[in-house]
Design an enzyme around this catalytic site. Structure first.
Site, PDB file in Angstrom:
ATOM      1  N   HIS A   1     -23.295  -0.184 -13.527  1.00  0.00           N
ATOM      2  CA  HIS A   1     -24.637  -0.632 -13.881  1.00  0.00           C
ATOM      3  C   HIS A   1     -25.704   0.046 -13.034  1.00  0.00           C
ATOM      4  CE1 HIS A   1     -23.740  -4.433 -16.427  1.00  0.00           C
ATOM      5  NE2 HIS A   1     -22.791  -3.531 -16.558  1.00  0.00           N
TER       6      HIS A   1
ATOM      7  N   HIS B   1     -13.050  -0.983 -19.420  1.00  0.00           N
ATOM      8  CA  HIS B   1     -12.497  -2.278 -19.782  1.00  0.00           C
ATOM      9  C   HIS B   1     -10.996  -2.371 -19.552  1.00  0.00           C
ATOM     10  CE1 HIS B   1     -16.188  -3.084 -22.576  1.00  0.00           C
ATOM     11  NE2 HIS B   1     -16.487  -3.054 -21.298  1.00  0.00           N
TER      12      HIS B   1
END
Length: 718
Positions: free
Chosen positions: A96, A261
């Site tokens: 992020h 993920h």
């Protein structure tokens, strides 16, 4: 899609005008120059003599990496690690931090440690990342000034992956921290979190430029689906568009999705509406520790961040191929998380394939997929890539490692800026490689040849400016080094006047070859020759500083598609702007000025000098307030502030400068030209350069600002 087609001004809005808390809030449309002076040295606690890029070279790199790896499994009571491993949290923090980068203006990214400050530290997509940074504090405290937060946050993501079994592609130190919010970044015009007022239509391609994320406060896309409505096929379009705007192709996008993920989990085992204020809004007693969770213990299996709940794989602390098996080998159905978020669960799954509970490994939990994950299964292009990855695990791991490296290093500039023992030897095209240029040639002899070439001052100066003006300090791309102005796509940009450009390059190239100089050096040197001639014509002898060593890039070294984002749609310095954006001409100029690393006084003196030199795009006379065009005089400022003139707006958006006594039109002007007399701050600078005793100062300051632009991308000498 280009900016003109989007129908939106391709620079920030709102950030350029007065804020509600400023002294100019009574005039909301006033031009705000504050972004040109943000991150002033007065805000930096390290002082003017501290050089982080030198300090980090003395860092014990191996010790730092070992300490960060050890931290991954050192679970703390105040924020316990899922499954005893902080890997997923650290990957998310690094992702992020880097993932806010966008190709359109090079802003965002992890190169400055900006996640420590508003608005990023309090974005809905960054819930609980304040915990990750607090967990890293002991490492930052130990290594101090030799290790920036910007480097540490990205390094933590790398070490997380390595501790979970991935061989990373490499890592570079050298990111220097900022000490306050980045006022130059436009994150969207919405007035509430997760607002989506950034599209002209339902088409994903109409996302407002320069934005890349689909909603305010998100890094990429809404994991629940477009507008929060699950539809994997539609979400695939949003994923493709937003990752494209972050400089990733389909294969890199699929690899990042799968690799990101493969580890960690999403957290939504509770009521998201009960979370406390974000770090920027909490009371002082919280000490910037935001999003207090009243569900159960508030952490562990009770953690709430995104609102989606569950892990993607059976072994979420191991980098393996489990993501592909889980996604592709199961049928999935829509469900809700305990927090009420839309997510997908397998229709049928064996206990052995279910991930363990984060606190008690004997308890099995239901895996999940977001709508963005399902897009990888539903979209035929992404599905084909996923199948290829699963069939060749080593290819997938290498592709992901390279994509992760690109994600976390894209905003660092060329490889010459990389520091540390783990810098990959390979030159990558997205790094905009440029070979070293020659330095031993006869500079004075080449200057003489250029002066005798028959090229005009305006031609020499305009070409050098066009070559250098592409530089943007946001991601250190562009600039004169490499002479990419002679390559596609730059040679065909309307802003570069292709016919004039080709004339100048055709004259300079043989001179460069004969002298043994690079064309990049010759273009910049030619601009200096033009300025010296113009200054002499104004009665001032000046020598424009020049440092040889620029190289010439080739087509093979140039990612032409990614360079499209650097095309100037406006350049107030050469009085050029696309008509569609005329109302924002000064905002676009301030935007370019900030990317070039210039101050408001430097912008002012450059504009005045460029007008006097007659360098307007297309040879127009707007703003050329002088009868001595081609001489480096201060006439632009003298006549701009002279009250013997009056100013009249025309129907075509231009202005006439009219002599008050005779009523005759003396000159014409653009909005940009007259702003230097109408804006109170810019007028103050203009008056300085209009003074009788500042003619020499004007030339000196112009040369200094010019040299700053020409050398902006010379990381070897700056």
């Amino acid at each position: 899609m280009d900016d003109a087609a989007a129908g939106k001004c391709p620079v920030m809005h709102g950030g350029m005008t007065s804020s509600k808390s400023s002294v100019t809030s009574w005039w909301p449309n006033a031009l705000n120059l504050d972004i040109l002076h943000q991150h002033d040295t007065k805000t930096n606690p390290m002082g003017a003599d501290f050089d982080y890029r030198e300090a980090v070279k003395s860092l014990d790199f191996e010790a730092v990496k070992a300490d960060v790896k050890a931290l991954m499994t050192d679970s703390q009571d105040w924020w316990p690690a899922d499954w005893g491993h902080y890997g997923g949290l650290m990957v998310r923090m690094a992702w992020h931090s880097a993932g806010s980068y966008r190709l359109s203006d090079g802003r965002g990214g992890g190169g400055t440690g900006n996640q420590r400050f508003a608005p990023l530290n309090s974005w809905p997509d960054n819930v609980s990342l304040d915990k990750a940074r607090r967990l890293l504090w002991p490492v930052k405290k130990k290594y101090g000034n030799k290790l920036s937060w910007a480097d540490l946050m990205i390094l933590a993501g790398n070490m997380a992956y390595e501790s979970m079994g991935l061989k990373t592609y490499g890592f570079a130190f050298g990111r220097e921290d900022i000490w306050g919010p980045e006022k130059d970044i436009y994150w969207g015009g919405e007035t509430e979190w997760l607002g989506r007022d950034r599209y002209e239509s339902e088409l994903e391609e109409t996302l407002e430029n320069p934005l890349a994320a689909v909603q305010m406060g998100l890094i990429y896309v809404n994991p629940e689906g477009v507008k929060g409505q699950p539809d994997p096929a539609k979400t695939a379009l949003a994923v493709r568009e937003t990752f494209k705007r972050m400089a990733m192709d389909d294969e890199e996008t699929a690899a990042l999705t799968a690799g990101g993920h493969t580890v960690g989990k999403a957290h939504g085992n509770g009521d998201a509406s009960t979370l406390g204020p974000d770090p920027e809004a909490v009371g002082v007693e919280a000490q910037g520790f935001g999003w207090a969770n009243s569900t159960g213990k508030g952490f562990g299996r009770d953690t709430v961040t995104s609102g989606i709940e569950g892990a993607w794989t059976s072994n979420p602390t191991t980098f393996d191929m489990g993501y592909f098996d889980m996604l592709l080998d199961h049928d999935w159905e829509l469900t809700k998380s305990p927090a009420g978020a839309n997510q997908w669960k397998p229709v049928d799954i064996d206990d052995i394939d279910m991930p363990p509970d984060v606190e008690d490994p004997s308890i099995k939990t239901m895996p999940m997929m977001t709508d963005a994950d399902m897009a990888m299964k539903v979209d035929p292009i992404y599905r084909d890539i996923m199948e290829r990855f699963r069939a060749d695990p080593e290819y997938f791991k290498d592709t992901f490692a390279r994509a992760w490296f690109k994600l976390t290093h894209r905003d660092m500039g060329p490889k010459t800026r990389y520091i540390g023992p783990d810098v990959p030897a390979e030159d990558l095209i997205w790094q905009d490689p440029v070979p070293a240029g020659p330095t031993g040639y006869d500079v004075d002899g080449l200057k003489t040849a250029i002066a005798d070439s028959g090229l005009s001052v305006a031609e020499l100066v305009s070409t050098a400016w066009d070559s250098a003006r592409t530089y943007r300090g946001s991601d250190m791309r562009g600039g004169a080094n490499g002479a990419r102005i002679r390559l596609a796509p730059q040679k065909d940009w309307v802003a570069n006047e292709p016919s004039r450009l080709q004339k100048v390059l055709s004259a300079l190239e043989p001179l460069a070859n004969k002298a043994g100089a690079s064309l990049a050096d010759t273009i910049v040197l030619a601009g200096g020759v033009g300025i010296e001639k113009a200054a002499k014509a104004a009665g001032v002898d000046v020598s424009v500083p020049f440092t040889p060593g620029r190289g010439d890039a080739t087509d093979e070294m140039t990612d032409a598609e990614s360079f499209d984002a650097l095309e100037p749609l406006a350049d107030g310095y050469r009085n050029y702007h696309v008509k569609k954006y005329e109302a924002a001409a000064m905002e676009m100029m301030v935007d370019r000025t900030q990317l070039l690393g210039l101050t408001a006084p430097e912008m002012t003196v450059l504009v005045g000098g460029m007008r006097a030199l007659g360098t307007n795009h297309g040879g127009t006379r707007h703003g050329v307030f002088t009868d001595r065009a081609g001489a480096l005089t201060n006439d632009f400022f003298v006549n701009l502030v002279d009250m013997s003139n009056r100013w009249e707006k025309r129907d075509d958006g231009l202005y006439n400068v009219i002599d008050r006594k005779s009523g005759n039109t003396r000159w014409t002007a653009s909005l940009v030209d007259l702003t230097f007399g109408s804006n109170s701050i810019l007028r103050a600078y203009s008056e300085v350069y209009a003074q009788d005793d500042n003619e020499a100062k004007f030339v000196k300051d112009f040369v200094a600002a010019w040299t700053k632009v020409m050398n902006a991308d010379r990381f070897d000498v700056n």
